[in-house]
Scaffold this motif. Structure first.
Motif, mmCIF file in Angstrom:
data_model
loop_
_atom_site.group_PDB
_atom_site.id
_atom_site.type_symbol
_atom_site.label_atom_id
_atom_site.label_comp_id
_atom_site.label_asym_id
_atom_site.label_seq_id
_atom_site.Cartn_x
_atom_site.Cartn_y
_atom_site.Cartn_z
ATOM 1 N N ARG A 109 -14.442 -25.282 -11.673
ATOM 2 C CA ARG A 109 -14.808 -24.339 -10.627
ATOM 3 C C ARG A 109 -13.764 -24.386 -9.512
ATOM 4 N N GLY A 110 -13.426 -23.237 -8.970
ATOM 5 C CA GLY A 110 -12.462 -23.178 -7.886
ATOM 6 C C GLY A 110 -12.560 -21.859 -7.155
ATOM 7 N N PHE A 111 -11.522 -21.531 -6.401
ATOM 8 C CA PHE A 111 -11.491 -20.288 -5.624
ATOM 9 C C PHE A 111 -10.110 -19.670 -5.734
ATOM 10 N N ALA A 112 -10.056 -18.352 -5.871
ATOM 11 C CA ALA A 112 -8.785 -17.628 -5.930
ATOM 12 C C ALA A 112 -8.838 -16.419 -5.015
ATOM 13 N N GLN A 113 -7.759 -16.185 -4.294
ATOM 14 C CA GLN A 113 -7.598 -14.988 -3.458
ATOM 15 C C GLN A 113 -6.224 -14.416 -3.750
ATOM 16 N N LEU A 114 -6.191 -13.309 -4.489
ATOM 17 C CA LEU A 114 -4.942 -12.768 -5.026
ATOM 18 C C LEU A 114 -4.792 -11.297 -4.661
ATOM 19 N N ASP A 115 -3.635 -10.921 -4.096
ATOM 20 C CA ASP A 115 -3.325 -9.516 -3.869
ATOM 21 C C ASP A 115 -3.107 -8.804 -5.201
ATOM 22 N N LYS A 116 -3.165 -7.486 -5.176
ATOM 23 C CA LYS A 116 -2.802 -6.715 -6.358
ATOM 24 C C LYS A 116 -1.346 -7.007 -6.702
ATOM 25 N N GLY A 117 -1.082 -7.287 -7.962
ATOM 26 C CA GLY A 117 0.260 -7.651 -8.393
ATOM 27 C C GLY A 117 0.491 -9.151 -8.450
ATOM 28 N N VAL A 118 -0.518 -9.938 -8.076
ATOM 29 C CA VAL A 118 -0.423 -11.396 -8.124
ATOM 30 C C VAL A 118 -1.309 -11.922 -9.252
ATOM 31 N N THR A 119 -0.794 -12.899 -9.970
ATOM 32 C CA THR A 119 -1.526 -13.522 -11.070
ATOM 33 C C THR A 119 -1.735 -15.004 -10.768
ATOM 34 N N GLY A 120 -2.934 -15.477 -11.011
ATOM 35 C CA GLY A 120 -3.242 -16.894 -10.869
ATOM 36 C C GLY A 120 -3.603 -17.484 -12.221
ATOM 37 N N VAL A 121 -3.172 -18.715 -12.463
ATOM 38 C CA VAL A 121 -3.405 -19.374 -13.754
ATOM 39 C C VAL A 121 -3.968 -20.775 -13.521
ATOM 40 N N GLN A 122 -5.015 -21.103 -14.266
ATOM 41 C CA GLN A 122 -5.552 -22.457 -14.310
ATOM 42 C C GLN A 122 -5.366 -22.959 -15.741
ATOM 43 N N GLN A 123 -4.708 -24.114 -15.894
ATOM 44 C CA GLN A 123 -4.384 -24.617 -17.232
ATOM 45 C C GLN A 123 -4.640 -26.111 -17.294
#
Length: 212
Positions: A109-123
């Motif tokens: 579990r976590g939190f992400a705040q991403l603008d359009k055009g931004v990608t977040g990855v959890q691995q």
């Protein structure tokens, strides 16, 4: 990489639960009183020395962790080194001879705040000390996105490696979070310390008797 050994620090956030057998599998779990988490070591850009707290329960079968600085970010004025953070966990288990275990499933579990055009990855990558086999899982989030996330790794993808028979297997979990975008001016943040300050990681084990 500095590895800080944890024994009993006040915190609550990630849990590893042992050793209940999984319904529908052929595995047989050892007696819970015979399974112990001996120690936990950690290190990485997402968990430098002094930023991870831990509680190991009195019966040594449950571990809880909280991360204070596990945040990947990007944006104007943010150094590129902040785009990716990782944490290496080394979990030393003691359990009876004649058994081995694999990872049945894991929750993040976590939190992400991403603008359009931004990608977040959890691995995350799982492996046992002394073995070359490893398994990796990955979840990707695309902006616009601004909320808590829950990643659930199912057994089909992560139960393919087993601890060695005849020896206690040290489980290693190398996790990372990273953000990237189509422009360096875009803003992105991905953290394992969610809005309510509780990042939860639960790893479930599946047991079986060693084959002769």
């Amino acid at each position: 990489m500095f590895l800080a050994t944890l024994l009993a620090l006040p915190a609550l956030a990630a849990a590893i639960v042992l050793p209940a057998p999984v319904p529908g599998t052929s595995g047989t779990a050892p007696n819970a009183s015979q399974v112990r988490i001996e120690s936990v070591s950690y290190g990485g850009t997402g968990c430098p020395q002094g930023t991870v707290a831990s509680i190991i329960s009195d019966d040594r079968t449950t571990m809880t962790l909280i991360f204070d600085q596990y945040v990947a970010s990007m944006g104007k004025g943010v150094a590129i080194t902040e785009n990716r953070k990782n944490c290496q966990l080394n979990i030393n288990l003691q359990y009876p001879g004649g058994f081995q275990y694999s990872i049945f499933s894991a929750d993040y579990r976590g939190f992400a705040q991403l603008d359009k055009g931004v990608t977040g990855v959890q691995q995350s990558t799982y492996y046992f000390s002394g073995q070359t086999a490893q398994v990796s899982t990955q979840s990707t989030f695309s902006g616009p996105y601004s909320q808590n996330y829950l990643v659930h790794d199912e057994a089909d993808s992560i139960s393919t490696i087993w601890s060695p028979c005849g020896a206690n297997g040290a489980l290693n979990i190398n996790s990372q979070v990273r953000v990237s975008g189509t422009s360096s001016s875009l803003n992105g943040l991905m953290t394992t310390d969610s809005v309510d300050t509780k990042f939860t990681q639960v790893v479930y084990f599946n047991w079986q008797t060693c084959k002769k």
